[in-house]
Design a protein around this motif. Structure first.
Motif, mmCIF file in Angstrom:
data_model
loop_
_atom_site.group_PDB
_atom_site.id
_atom_site.type_symbol
_atom_site.label_atom_id
_atom_site.label_comp_id
_atom_site.label_asym_id
_atom_site.label_seq_id
_atom_site.Cartn_x
_atom_site.Cartn_y
_atom_site.Cartn_z
ATOM 1 N N ALA A 183 0.934 -1.275 0.107
ATOM 2 C CA ALA A 183 0.159 0.055 0.198
ATOM 3 C C ALA A 183 0.896 1.215 -0.021
ATOM 4 N N THR A 184 1.236 1.529 -1.056
ATOM 5 C CA THR A 184 2.513 2.621 -1.196
ATOM 6 C C THR A 184 1.728 3.801 -1.854
ATOM 7 N N ALA A 185 2.367 4.777 -2.120
ATOM 8 C CA ALA A 185 1.667 6.021 -2.616
ATOM 9 C C ALA A 185 1.205 5.831 -3.890
ATOM 10 N N GLY A 186 -0.084 6.066 -4.083
ATOM 11 C CA GLY A 186 -0.867 5.746 -5.315
ATOM 12 C C GLY A 186 -1.316 4.594 -5.552
ATOM 13 N N SER A 187 -1.144 3.723 -4.630
ATOM 14 C CA SER A 187 -1.466 2.223 -4.689
ATOM 15 C C SER A 187 -2.106 1.846 -3.488
ATOM 16 N N PRO A 188 -3.405 1.068 -3.528
ATOM 17 C CA PRO A 188 -4.219 0.569 -2.344
ATOM 18 C C PRO A 188 -3.844 -0.529 -1.870
ATOM 19 N N GLY A 189 -2.848 -1.210 -2.352
ATOM 20 C CA GLY A 189 -2.289 -2.337 -1.737
ATOM 21 C C GLY A 189 -2.896 -3.689 -2.415
ATOM 22 N N TRP A 190 -2.428 -4.910 -2.041
ATOM 23 C CA TRP A 190 -2.994 -6.131 -2.366
ATOM 24 C C TRP A 190 -4.438 -6.361 -1.868
ATOM 25 N N ILE A 191 -4.662 -5.713 -0.552
ATOM 26 C CA ILE A 191 -5.687 -6.067 0.211
ATOM 27 C C ILE A 191 -6.613 -4.684 0.260
ATOM 28 N N ALA A 192 -7.165 -4.230 -0.659
ATOM 29 C CA ALA A 192 -7.779 -2.920 -0.906
ATOM 30 C C ALA A 192 -9.195 -2.924 -0.152
ATOM 31 N N ASP A 193 -9.725 -1.775 0.053
ATOM 32 C CA ASP A 193 -11.066 -1.617 0.682
ATOM 33 C C ASP A 193 -12.072 -2.071 -0.597
ATOM 34 N N ASP A 194 -11.645 -1.696 -1.701
ATOM 35 C CA ASP A 194 -12.238 -2.055 -3.144
ATOM 36 C C ASP A 194 -11.428 -2.982 -3.692
ATOM 37 N N LEU A 195 -11.911 -4.464 -3.387
ATOM 38 C CA LEU A 195 -11.187 -5.384 -3.958
ATOM 39 C C LEU A 195 -10.567 -5.220 -5.523
ATOM 40 N N ASN A 196 -11.476 -4.871 -6.184
ATOM 41 C CA ASN A 196 -11.306 -4.495 -7.611
ATOM 42 C C ASN A 196 -10.220 -3.747 -7.901
ATOM 43 N N GLN A 197 -9.899 -2.901 -6.906
ATOM 44 C CA GLN A 197 -8.519 -1.886 -7.174
ATOM 45 C C GLN A 197 -7.303 -2.701 -6.536
ATOM 46 N N GLY A 198 -7.509 -3.828 -5.894
ATOM 47 C CA GLY A 198 -6.385 -4.586 -5.517
ATOM 48 C C GLY A 198 -5.959 -5.760 -6.103
ATOM 49 N N HIS A 199 -5.159 -6.630 -5.303
ATOM 50 C CA HIS A 199 -4.653 -7.819 -5.983
ATOM 51 C C HIS A 199 -4.956 -8.967 -4.863
ATOM 52 N N LEU A 200 -5.892 -9.195 -4.283
ATOM 53 C CA LEU A 200 -6.090 -10.410 -3.420
ATOM 54 C C LEU A 200 -5.465 -11.624 -3.744
ATOM 55 N N ASP A 201 -5.516 -11.673 -5.243
ATOM 56 C CA ASP A 201 -4.973 -12.907 -5.906
ATOM 57 C C ASP A 201 -3.400 -13.143 -5.616
ATOM 58 N N TYR A 202 -2.568 -12.157 -5.477
ATOM 59 C CA TYR A 202 -1.384 -12.077 -5.138
ATOM 60 C C TYR A 202 -1.149 -12.615 -3.832
ATOM 61 N N PHE A 203 -1.972 -12.062 -2.899
ATOM 62 C CA PHE A 203 -1.921 -12.497 -1.397
ATOM 63 C C PHE A 203 -2.168 -13.863 -1.317
ATOM 64 N N PHE A 204 -3.124 -14.263 -1.890
ATOM 65 C CA PHE A 204 -3.597 -15.831 -1.941
ATOM 66 C C PHE A 204 -2.203 -16.793 -2.589
ATOM 67 N N TRP A 205 -1.668 -16.141 -3.594
ATOM 68 C CA TRP A 205 -0.516 -16.886 -4.096
ATOM 69 C C TRP A 205 0.697 -17.072 -3.184
ATOM 70 N N MET A 206 0.846 -15.740 -2.330
ATOM 71 C CA MET A 206 1.753 -15.938 -1.365
ATOM 72 C C MET A 206 1.518 -16.531 -0.446
ATOM 73 N N MET A 207 0.350 -16.955 0.078
ATOM 74 C CA MET A 207 -0.165 -17.718 1.123
ATOM 75 C C MET A 207 0.131 -19.338 0.520
ATOM 76 N N ALA A 208 -0.195 -19.419 -0.491
ATOM 77 C CA ALA A 208 0.110 -20.969 -1.054
ATOM 78 C C ALA A 208 1.751 -21.170 -1.102
ATOM 79 N N ALA A 209 2.616 -20.193 -1.494
ATOM 80 C CA ALA A 209 3.864 -20.301 -1.775
ATOM 81 C C ALA A 209 4.345 -20.462 -0.193
ATOM 82 N N MET A 210 3.917 -19.900 0.769
ATOM 83 C CA MET A 210 4.388 -20.070 2.208
ATOM 84 C C MET A 210 3.768 -21.351 2.579
#
Length: 572
Positions: free
Chosen positions: A523-550
């Protein structure tokens, strides 16, 4: 050779001090079960029924607690969420203290009995808070709302933390108490005990279904007082049934503090750090059955430094009974008990990673579902309601395992040896969890793709990831309870079982840490981050891939420890 070596010429297993010189603390001897003639056949069924009632009571309070704090006690969203998280975590930390009390002072039966009294008092206070004058209508009538709400909050939180203490005592002791009702010397009883762990876990989930389907509806559509009164009645009924069934139980008396025994091994090993270990492990010290009836554990070659605590010196043989001290010399069994705990630690640690992924069911899975079309066959299905589907999947997986997977494996191996070991089942659970996270990532990719083109996919797409999550739960958590109970030293059965439950609390805390780290880096300047309030603006898929890798890395690490794990061997 010294006197220790001479002792071996007589054919003894290890150097034995004279019986009058026994160095074992009597408080650590594990007494036999009382009333061996009693049949424990009905006792496990009573324990299972008890757990159904207890699970219904606890989940009847916890499932909708955040809504109660917000709407009835007028707490803010953030404060209510924080209060629930803190209380829930506390309720899964208290079993550790309950287990220590059970193993050291009270025994499982008395710990459950006292905890139930505290539990029932807490439930009654929580129910009472729902009847105190804090409704919106009374608040609108005058300035007394704040004082009334504060009074009800005080009563509610005193009750909640009494529930946390009481439920912790019950959780720490009920499963070990139920397992004690079986006779390990009987083959049929050993099979029934293995089934008992599975049924116990299903009883835990039973409360989730009842509370999620019925009690939540009553609380929000009929009355909070009635919605909390029913769980309180469940605990009262469980209390009465438990007491009335007392004559049926086999009971193990407390065994003294196990921490003292573990500390003795460490101190004795350091005091003899300069001594050389004998080439023959048979020369290490052990007491005879005449002195101590505690089951003896076979020596293992790991953590050899600790073996120095069992090296017999000349001074040990020459000491008078008054000067003898187990802070200078410990038995092989004492040493092996500490080794068991050290071997369990890495297995336990990987369970925390597993639990952090499992906790996504109550957070990111719901957020993902809330961004979908929440209608299945034109029936509205709230995203949180899919947790009830997950509980149903747990039952399906239990049946699949016992009726399909195990018979198939036995068919391939021509015998009972084909059944997966507890370590193998826990490994399978960790691997399935990685697959579940990957499935959630694929669903999120499809959801984002549909959202980009103006399409909202149906929430039914989440069903496979919930099904896989249930499979991971069945393979990992049920086997984990069996494994920790079976491997635990006799003086630490309740403590080790509680350690298995502690991974759920620590997994939730780890999940919160992961969220914070993800937000900090994405969640840097200009980016809402992976887990955004509006999921359409975020990348929850990246988070799940990270959890899968972990989870995949966690499986690899676990496999290394599990492959080299040496199971406890009790000498006959």
């Amino acid at each position: 050779m010294d006197a220790a070596g001479d002792a071996m010429e007589s054919g003894q297993r290890a150097p034995l001090l004279p019986e009058s010189h026994g160095l074992q603390d009597d408080s650590l001897q594990v007494p036999l079960l009382k009333d061996k003639k009693r049949s424990g056949s009905k006792a496990p069924a009573i324990v299972l029924g008890f757990e159904c009632l207890e699970s219904t009571a606890f989940n009847g309070i916890s499932t909708n607690l955040v809504v109660y704090l917000e709407t009835v006690l007028h707490g803010s969203n953030l404060a209510s969420a924080s209060s629930v998280t803190t209380w829930y975590g506390t309720s899964y930390l208290t079993p550790i203290f309950g287990a220590i009390v059970a193993d050291t002072f009270l025994g499982n039966y008395n710990t459950i009995l006292i905890s139930l009294a505290v539990y029932l008092l807490g439930m009654m206070l929580v129910t009472l808070s729902a009847f105190l004058p804090t409704t919106a209508a009374l608040c609108a009538a005058g300035a007394s709302c704040g004082a009334g709400a504060a009074g009800a909050q005080t009563v509610a939180f005193i009750g909640l933390y009494l529930v946390a203490i009481g439920s912790g005592g019950v959780r720490s002791s009920l499963l070990p108490f139920g397992a004690e009702q079986f006779d390990d010397d009987d083959a049929a009883d050993r099979e029934r005990k293995a089934a008992f762990f599975s049924w116990f876990y299903l009883c835990v989930d039973f409360g989730l279904v009842v509370s999620g389907v019925f009690l939540v509806w009553i609380q929000q559509n009929v009355s909070w007082g009635l919605g909390f009164g029913i769980p309180t009645a469940c605990i009262a009924l469980a209390f009465a049934a438990f007491v009335l069934s007392t004559p049926m139980y086999k009971r193990r008396v407390p065994t003294g503090t196990p921490l003292k025994s573990l500390g003795q091994v460490v101190v004795a090993a350091f005091r003899k750090a300069g001594m050389k270990l004998p080439n023959d492990a048979e020369l290490l010290y052990e007491v005879s059955d005449k002195i101590d009836s505690q089951p003896k554990i076979a020596h293992t070659s790991e953590f050899r430094f600790l073996d120095k605590a069992a090296v017999v010196s000349e001074s040990d043989l020459e000491e008078t009974p008054e000067a003898a001290s187990s802070w200078k010399l410990c038995t092989v069994t004492q040493v092996e008990e500490l080794k068991i705990l050290l071997r369990l630690l890495p297995i336990w640690a990987t369970s925390i990673i597993m639990s952090s992924a499992y906790s996504q069911m109550n957070t990111t899975f719901i957020q993902q579902g809330s961004a979908m079309d929440m209608n299945i066959f034109s029936v509205p299905v709230p995203a949180a309601s899919l947790s009830s589907f997950q509980v149903l999947c747990v039952l399906i997986w239990v049946l699949l395992y016992s009726k399909v997977i195990v018979p198939a494996l036995r068919g391939f191996s021509s015998g009972a040896a084909g059944e997966p070991s507890q370590l193998q089942r826990m490994g399978a659970g960790r691997l399935i969890m990685a697959v579940a996270m990957a499935a959630a990532a694929l669903v999120e990719m499809k959801r984002l793709s549909g959202a980009a083109s103006g399409e909202t996919i149906n929430i039914a797409w989440q069903l496979p990831q919930y099904f896989l999550l249930a499979g991971a739960e069945v393979f990992c958590y049920i086997a984990q309870l069996e494994f920790f109970f079976g491997e635990a030293p006799d003086t630490m059965k309740s403590t080790c079982t509680s350690l298995a439950l502690l991974t759920i609390a620590l997994g939730s805390y780890l999940s919160s840490l992961i969220y914070a780290v993800v937000e900090a880096f994405t969640a840097t300047a200009g980016s809402p981050g992976w887990i955004a309030d509006d999921l359409n603006q975020g990348h929850l898929d990246y988070f799940f891939w990270m959890m899968a890798a972990m989870c995949t890395l966690n499986f690899v690490v676990y496999s290394g420890f599990a492959k080299n794990y040496k199971l406890k061997t009790v000498l006959s």
